[in-house]
Design a protein around this motif. Structure first.
Motif, PDB file in Angstrom:
ATOM      1  N   LEU A   1      15.103   8.090   2.197  1.00  0.00           N
ATOM      2  CA  LEU A   1      15.243   6.908   1.352  1.00  0.00           C
ATOM      3  C   LEU A   1      14.041   5.967   1.506  1.00  0.00           C
ATOM      4  O   LEU A   1      13.561   5.393   0.526  1.00  0.00           O
ATOM      5  N   MET A   2      13.573   5.829   2.747  1.00  0.00           N
ATOM      6  CA  MET A   2      12.433   4.944   2.973  1.00  0.00           C
ATOM      7  C   MET A   2      11.158   5.499   2.337  1.00  0.00           C
ATOM      8  O   MET A   2      10.236   4.746   2.006  1.00  0.00           O
ATOM      9  N   TYR A   3      11.086   6.834   2.179  1.00  0.00           N
ATOM     10  CA  TYR A   3       9.975   7.422   1.440  1.00  0.00           C
ATOM     11  C   TYR A   3      10.166   7.232  -0.060  1.00  0.00           C
ATOM     12  O   TYR A   3       9.201   7.088  -0.812  1.00  0.00           O
ATOM     13  N   ALA A   4      11.423   7.264  -0.509  1.00  0.00           N
ATOM     14  CA  ALA A   4      11.706   7.137  -1.940  1.00  0.00           C
ATOM     15  C   ALA A   4      11.352   5.753  -2.471  1.00  0.00           C
ATOM     16  O   ALA A   4      10.804   5.631  -3.582  1.00  0.00           O
ATOM     17  N   PHE A   5      11.658   4.714  -1.716  1.00  0.00           N
ATOM     18  CA  PHE A   5      11.499   3.350  -2.212  1.00  0.00           C
ATOM     19  C   PHE A   5      10.052   3.003  -2.588  1.00  0.00           C
ATOM     20  O   PHE A   5       9.823   2.393  -3.646  1.00  0.00           O
ATOM     21  N   PRO A   6       9.047   3.368  -1.778  1.00  0.00           N
ATOM     22  CA  PRO A   6       7.673   3.072  -2.210  1.00  0.00           C
ATOM     23  C   PRO A   6       7.300   3.773  -3.512  1.00  0.00           C
ATOM     24  O   PRO A   6       6.609   3.189  -4.359  1.00  0.00           O
ATOM     25  N   PHE A   7       7.750   5.017  -3.681  1.00  0.00           N
ATOM     26  CA  PHE A   7       7.445   5.727  -4.918  1.00  0.00           C
ATOM     27  C   PHE A   7       8.110   5.059  -6.121  1.00  0.00           C
ATOM     28  O   PHE A   7       7.542   5.007  -7.216  1.00  0.00           O
ATOM     29  N   LEU A   8       9.340   4.534  -5.905  1.00  0.00           N
ATOM     30  CA  LEU A   8      10.018   3.838  -6.993  1.00  0.00           C
ATOM     31  C   LEU A   8       9.279   2.560  -7.377  1.00  0.00           C
ATOM     32  O   LEU A   8       9.243   2.185  -8.555  1.00  0.00           O
ATOM     33  N   LEU A   9       8.699   1.889  -6.383  1.00  0.00           N
ATOM     34  CA  LEU A   9       7.890   0.703  -6.694  1.00  0.00           C
ATOM     35  C   LEU A   9       6.625   1.085  -7.453  1.00  0.00           C
ATOM     36  O   LEU A   9       6.243   0.423  -8.420  1.00  0.00           O
ATOM     37  N   LEU A  10       5.984   2.165  -7.019  1.00  0.00           N
ATOM     38  CA  LEU A  10       4.773   2.618  -7.696  1.00  0.00           C
ATOM     39  C   LEU A  10       5.064   3.094  -9.112  1.00  0.00           C
ATOM     40  O   LEU A  10       4.177   3.102  -9.970  1.00  0.00           O
ATOM     41  N   ALA A  11       6.318   3.503  -9.363  1.00  0.00           N
ATOM     42  CA  ALA A  11       6.689   4.047 -10.673  1.00  0.00           C
ATOM     43  C   ALA A  11       6.851   2.981 -11.738  1.00  0.00           C
ATOM     44  O   ALA A  11       7.020   3.304 -12.921  1.00  0.00           O
ATOM     45  N   GLN A  12       6.805   1.693 -11.332  1.00  0.00           N
ATOM     46  CA  GLN A  12       6.973   0.624 -12.318  1.00  0.00           C
ATOM     47  C   GLN A  12       5.697   0.467 -13.137  1.00  0.00           C
ATOM     48  O   GLN A  12       4.599   0.421 -12.605  1.00  0.00           O
ATOM     49  N   GLY A  13       5.852   0.420 -14.441  1.00  0.00           N
ATOM     50  CA  GLY A  13       4.701   0.261 -15.318  1.00  0.00           C
ATOM     51  C   GLY A  13       4.397   1.542 -16.072  1.00  0.00           C
ATOM     52  O   GLY A  13       5.114   2.544 -15.982  1.00  0.00           O
ATOM     53  N   GLY A  14       3.305   1.522 -16.815  1.00  0.00           N
ATOM     54  CA  GLY A  14       2.960   2.665 -17.659  1.00  0.00           C
ATOM     55  C   GLY A  14       1.669   3.344 -17.263  1.00  0.00           C
ATOM     56  O   GLY A  14       1.086   4.071 -18.075  1.00  0.00           O
ATOM     57  N   SER A  15       1.213   3.151 -16.037  1.00  0.00           N
ATOM     58  CA  SER A  15      -0.049   3.747 -15.595  1.00  0.00           C
ATOM     59  C   SER A  15       0.135   5.225 -15.263  1.00  0.00           C
ATOM     60  O   SER A  15       1.249   5.742 -15.185  1.00  0.00           O
TER      61      SER A  15
ATOM     62  N   VAL B   1      11.658 -11.556   4.033  1.00  0.00           N
ATOM     63  CA  VAL B   1      10.352 -11.660   3.373  1.00  0.00           C
ATOM     64  C   VAL B   1      10.218 -10.566   2.315  1.00  0.00           C
ATOM     65  O   VAL B   1       9.764 -10.814   1.187  1.00  0.00           O
ATOM     66  N   PHE B   2      10.625  -9.364   2.671  1.00  0.00           N
ATOM     67  CA  PHE B   2      10.581  -8.233   1.741  1.00  0.00           C
ATOM     68  C   PHE B   2      11.435  -8.505   0.504  1.00  0.00           C
ATOM     69  O   PHE B   2      10.985  -8.280  -0.635  1.00  0.00           O
ATOM     70  N   LEU B   3      12.648  -9.020   0.725  1.00  0.00           N
ATOM     71  CA  LEU B   3      13.548  -9.307  -0.392  1.00  0.00           C
ATOM     72  C   LEU B   3      12.965 -10.408  -1.282  1.00  0.00           C
ATOM     73  O   LEU B   3      13.039 -10.323  -2.520  1.00  0.00           O
ATOM     74  N   TRP B   4      12.381 -11.429  -0.669  1.00  0.00           N
ATOM     75  CA  TRP B   4      11.770 -12.516  -1.442  1.00  0.00           C
ATOM     76  C   TRP B   4      10.589 -12.006  -2.267  1.00  0.00           C
ATOM     77  O   TRP B   4      10.425 -12.381  -3.442  1.00  0.00           O
TER      78      TRP B   4
ATOM     79  N   GLU C   1       5.880  -9.604  -6.075  1.00  0.00           N
ATOM     80  CA  GLU C   1       4.620  -9.075  -5.546  1.00  0.00           C
ATOM     81  C   GLU C   1       4.898  -7.684  -4.975  1.00  0.00           C
ATOM     82  O   GLU C   1       5.060  -7.498  -3.768  1.00  0.00           O
ATOM     83  N   ASP C   2       4.938  -6.696  -5.867  1.00  0.00           N
ATOM     84  CA  ASP C   2       5.316  -5.353  -5.444  1.00  0.00           C
ATOM     85  C   ASP C   2       4.322  -4.742  -4.472  1.00  0.00           C
ATOM     86  O   ASP C   2       4.693  -3.945  -3.610  1.00  0.00           O
ATOM     87  N   GLY C   3       3.045  -5.101  -4.615  1.00  0.00           N
ATOM     88  CA  GLY C   3       2.032  -4.566  -3.710  1.00  0.00           C
ATOM     89  C   GLY C   3       2.279  -4.996  -2.272  1.00  0.00           C
ATOM     90  O   GLY C   3       2.244  -4.171  -1.351  1.00  0.00           O
ATOM     91  N   TRP C   4       2.547  -6.296  -2.081  1.00  0.00           N
ATOM     92  CA  TRP C   4       2.828  -6.798  -0.736  1.00  0.00           C
ATOM     93  C   TRP C   4       4.163  -6.260  -0.222  1.00  0.00           C
ATOM     94  O   TRP C   4       4.300  -5.945   0.968  1.00  0.00           O
ATOM     95  N   ALA C   5       5.150  -6.158  -1.105  1.00  0.00           N
ATOM     96  CA  ALA C   5       6.439  -5.594  -0.702  1.00  0.00           C
ATOM     97  C   ALA C   5       6.271  -4.149  -0.263  1.00  0.00           C
ATOM     98  O   ALA C   5       6.875  -3.708   0.730  1.00  0.00           O
ATOM     99  N   LEU C   6       5.447  -3.404  -0.984  1.00  0.00           N
ATOM    100  CA  LEU C   6       5.185  -2.015  -0.622  1.00  0.00           C
ATOM    101  C   LEU C   6       4.496  -1.931   0.735  1.00  0.00           C
ATOM    102  O   LEU C   6       4.851  -1.092   1.577  1.00  0.00           O
ATOM    103  N   ALA C   7       3.520  -2.813   0.970  1.00  0.00           N
ATOM    104  CA  ALA C   7       2.825  -2.819   2.258  1.00  0.00           C
ATOM    105  C   ALA C   7       3.795  -3.129   3.400  1.00  0.00           C
ATOM    106  O   ALA C   7       3.730  -2.503   4.467  1.00  0.00           O
ATOM    107  N   LEU C   8       4.706  -4.077   3.173  1.00  0.00           N
ATOM    108  CA  LEU C   8       5.687  -4.430   4.204  1.00  0.00           C
ATOM    109  C   LEU C   8       6.647  -3.277   4.448  1.00  0.00           C
ATOM    110  O   LEU C   8       7.050  -3.022   5.597  1.00  0.00           O
TER     111      LEU C   8
END
Length: 205
Positions: free
Chosen positions: A150-164, A40-43, A50-57
């Motif tokens: 690594l599991m802490y790194a991945f959410p930050f990498l998802l949050l880093a997408q975009g220009g906000s 589900v996460f990979l999909w 849906e990075d928000g849902w992936a981040l929550a998972l």
């Protein structure tokens, strides 16, 4: 690593409940839920993105990873199945994330290749140990710590997408955790290989 020659099958069966009973205890149910979440996460990352849902998972996975170990000790429900499921779920989440991040150009190939190679080498080690009658390597604090980083790194990498502004803050944190976690992860793999080699030499000594 306390890799030792396994006990006879009959003795091991007598000492432990059936796989079904092990699978139905609370810590192992949490581990099974984590495993079920991997596709589900990979999909979510590669399909609708849906990075928000992936981040929550991913956060849910990290929480249950911490909780299943605590519950196993509190409820005295530690089992051989749990010792296999817990690291398997960790590795599958890491591999799934690495594949998705590589496809989406979130992290470069030269970060992904050493981590995937580490898993391949450890897989060969585990198969060799089993063929020689040894148990798989036990998870070490260094290996578990590397996984957590690594599991802490991945959410930050998802949050880093975009220009906000949030992305601007998350980007250096995500890459710092990724570098730190990758080094620890590879180093823990080297130690597992050394320990496996030492265990395989024991019968000949």
């Amino acid at each position: 690593m306390s890799t030792a020659a396994p006990e006879p099958a009959a003795q091991a069966d007598a000492a432990e409940p059936s796989l079904l009973r092990q699978a139905l205890n609370v810590p192992n149910i949490l581990s099974l839920l984590r495993l079920a979440g991997v596709p589900v996460f990979l999909w979510l990352l590669l399909g609708p993105k849906e990075d928000g849902w992936a981040l929550a998972l991913l956060v849910f996975s990290a929480l249950t990873d911490w909780l299943d170990g605590k519950l196993a000790r509190w409820l005295n429900q530690m089992s051989r199945l749990g010792q296999l499921l817990d690291p398997a779920a960790d590795r599958l989440y890491i591999l799934a994330t690495l594949v998705a991040f590589l496809v989406r150009d979130i992290i470069p190939w030269w970060v992904v290749v050493p981590l995937v190679l580490r898993e391949a080498v450890l897989g060969v080690c585990v198969m060799t140990l089993r063929r020689r009658g040894f148990a798989p390597p036990e998870v070490t604090y260094l290996g578990k710590g590397a996984t957590f980083v690594l599991m802490y790194a991945f959410p930050f990498l998802l949050l880093a997408q975009g220009g906000s502004d949030v992305a601007a803050v998350a980007r250096p944190i995500g890459y710092a955790f990724t570098i730190w976690g990758a080094v620890l992860y590879v180093w823990s793999g080297v130690l597992y290989v050394v320990q496996a080699r030492n265990a395989l030499r024991e019968p000949a000594e």
